[in-house]
Design an enzyme around this catalytic site. Structure first.
Site: not given
Length: 690
Positions: A316, A158
């Protein structure tokens, strides 16, 4: 003709099901590591992401490397038919590095150096940080890139944030010199720096935006955001370069999470496969409108799929709740399967979770996980995950299938950044993303597949292109849209479009700038409305879309003049009652629609796009009437179509199918009527119609 892509990995040509796994947290508990393998198999998990935050476990001291624990994990995976995405651990560096090399620490907008801590707290420009990541990444690649369990690289985690250190300031100035051909005159003009006597007379005077410095030069703000995005992408490319050569066949990805600072469309260009982290707040809103959230989530899935026009990875998601949302609700019965397979319906070839096992301590000890602190399989969450795994195991034929799309929504990062910086008509919030969602949700409700594209992308594949609040658009892209419509395309733009160019300077000659000729209108004024203000759109009798009714409108209203367009609907009230609010311009072989106000009624958008898509010859995934909150999404391999009918309405629903021969993908039985419970879905197969 086959419309199927190769699987993400030839080693695992199946639907991937798994989680982020942090075995380094449990090295003192070997019995737990053994039990994890048993539970993974029990939950029908076939892939884990490992090593994401493992730097200090791999290099506890500078130049001292410890790989034995990771050897054991990957060897155990291989022995048990479990695969791994191997991560580079650059998302969080060890404390020894921060202590010895303070230049790796970020400097915030206030020009204060950060202390060690958190994650992504490092400078992407730092030569030291780049050197250290290259060394460790190369050692990982040399050791594991040919390992039988490894099916791909997971670069960092991320990416996001920005650094304002001296290294980054100098890099920004160098970036500007390239962009503006080493001319300060060009910079000053592009940023309109004569405003407030902000003209720069040397490169050293240029600083990144700061709360105690410059924030009001919009061109500077926009270029800084572009620079931060490019610097982040360049760092990701640096990491890719350190591992690629050791096994070029391994696909490379990095997980995205809608961080505002990175243009994901550009990041996707350097990746082999796109990955997304999705954390919708199911059951959170006071009105219980999960359908709105489902449309929002679906829009982001379509964005990920659109980047490469092929399947992506859901890297995720949470199998239960999170620990960071304002209210962390449990998923209601059925929602885990419905929400997981929603990603598959929109093009994902995986369902993966954060996390496999809950951390025993620190900030994520109460974040959702497949295995709770109880440590066993007799939990509702574990059973939900197991059911999803079993379902995915029966969907191998769907792997690699494509999504046939003839409708696109333009969604640009430059445009988002510029809109959020705009000071003017509604400083309480222009709500760009909400505007995009209004248009997207109508298509979602109709079961019409959508691509989310950039204004510079090829438009020729689409019968309908929608541009909600295309505030920033260059003359070049305006000409491309004009040509698209002239050659037979259908285009729809809204209020607050065609306002500024690529450096955030207002278009001269009248709005909507380079879209003015295409839309056949001139926007004289745009007004922001208070929350107490309400106007409306009244459809003209016998209008070209055969729409009728009176729809509430609020927040933004544009006063336009016709320059070739015809009126479809007019304003209901105030001093501009009777003036055009919805228009169409028949331009060349195509049609260009303009919506001058933000309509409040969701039904308006459904009716609008039902009519426009029918005129444009765009088919739905399912030619059936869908109840509000129920959607149908389509994937195909060219021989068979796979239809996912999903019920996010909050109530049981019945859907009568359209007469084609449908087989239920789970049961193998034929179907013509679907009785969907709350949070339920049906997965259907038919002979391809697309």
């Amino acid at each position: 003709m086959s419309k199927k892509h190769s699987p993400i990995s030839s080693k695992a040509p199946v639907m991937l099901h798994g989680a982020d796994y942090n075995p380094e947290q449990w090295l003192k508990y070997p019995e737990i590591l053994r039990e994890d393998i048993r539970l993974m198999k029990l939950a029908n998990c076939n892939v884990m992401s490992v090593g994401i935050f493992s730097w200090v476990s791999l290099e506890p001291e500078e130049g001292v490397f410890t790989f034995d624990w990771l050897d054991g994990v990957l060897d155990s995976f291989a022995e048990n038919g479990i695969y791994a995405f191997l991560a580079t651990p650059s998302g969080a560096r060890p404390a020894w590095m921060s202590e010895k090399y303070p230049e790796v620490l970020r400097v915030e907008r206030n020009r204060v150096h950060n202390l060690h801590g958190f994650r992504h707290n490092h400078c992407f420009t730092s030569p030291v940080y780049r050197k250290k990541t290259a060394i460790l990444n190369a050692k990982l690649a040399e050791r594991y890139s040919q390992h039988p369990a490894v099916i791909g690289w997971h670069i960092s985690n991320e990416f996001g944030g920005e650094c304002h250190c001296d290294l980054c300031q100098n890099a920004f100035r160098d970036w500007l010199k390239v962009k503006y051909k080493n001319s300060l005159d060009e910079v000053n003009h592009a940023w309109w720096a004569t405003f407030w006597s902000h003209t720069y007379t040397s490169w050293s005077q240029i600083e990144s935006p700061a709360p105690h410095g410059e924030t009001q030069v919009h061109g500077l703000n926009l270029d800084w955001r572009r620079f931060v995005s490019e610097r982040s992408i360049d760092f990701c490319q640096h990491e890719i370069n350190t591992v690629r050569a050791y096994n070029p066949a391994l696909p490379i990805t990095t997980n995205m999470h809608m961080i505002d600072g990175i243009d994901y469309r550009e990041l996707a260009k350097i990746l082999d496969v796109v990955s997304w982290d999705a954390y919708p707040e199911w059951h959170y809103t006071e009105d219980g409108d999960d359908a709105r959230l489902a449309a929002w989530t679906a829009m982001h899935y379509d964005l990920m799929r659109s980047f490469k026009k092929k399947p992506f990875l859901l890297m995720e998601s949470t199998p239960s709740l999170t620990n960071w949302q304002s209210v962390s609700k449990l998923k209601r019965p059925g929602m885990h399967k419905l929400s997981s397979l929603q990603a598959v319906a929109h093009g994902s070839d995986s369902v993966q979770y954060f996390q496999w096992r809950k951390s025993r301590g620190s900030s994520e000890k109460f974040h959702g996980a497949v295995v709770d602190h109880s440590g066993h399989s007799e939990t509702r969450v574990f059973k939900d995950v197991t059911e999803v795994g079993k379902t995915l195991a029966g969907m191998t034929e769907v792997v690699g299938t494509s999504t046939p799309v003839r409708t696109a929504i333009i969604f640009d990062w430059d445009n988002r950044w510029a809109i959020k910086d705009a000071q003017g008509i509604r400083n309480s919030g222009l709500r760009y993303e909400e505007t995009v969602l209004q248009h997207y949700r109508a298509l979602w409700e109709l079961g019409i597949p959508v691509d989310m594209i950039g204004s510079g992308d090829d438009l020729s594949a689409y019968k309908l292109v929608i541009a909600p609040m295309l505030y920033l658009i260059s003359e070049e892209n305006g000409k491309r849209i004009e040509k698209y419509v002239e050659q037979g395309g259908t285009f729809l733009a809204t209020y607050w479009s065609g306002v500024v160019n690529e450096t955030d300077l207002c278009h001269l000659g009248g709005f909507p700038g380079p879209l003015r000729r295409t839309l056949g209108i001139w926007a004289e004024e745009t007004e922001g409305l208070h929350s107490r203000d309400l106007n409306g759109v009244v459809m003209q009798a016998s209008n070209a879309l055969n729409l009728s009714g009176d729809y509430d409108a609020h927040e933004i209203a544009e006063l336009i003049h016709l320059e070739g367009a015809e009126t479809l609907g007019t304003y209901r009230s105030d001093f501009y009652a009777g003036r055009p609010a919805l228009t169409v311009n028949r331009f060349g072989e195509g049609n260009a629609y303009h919506l001058a106000t933000r309509v409040k009624d969701a039904s308006f958008y459904v009716e609008l796009y039902a009519s426009i898509t029918a005129k444009a010859g765009i088919t739905r995934a399912l030619d059936s009437d869908l109840p509000t909150g129920v959607t149908a999404q389509l994937r195909t391999d060219g021989e068979s179509d796979y239809i996912f009918v999903q019920n996010f309405s909050g109530s049981p629903q019945t859907v009568k199918l359209d007469g084609a021969d449908y087989t239920d993908l789970s049961s193998g039985t034929t179907a013509q009527v679907l009785n969907l419970e709350v949070n339920d879905l049906a997965m259907l197969k038919r002979k391809s119609l697309v």
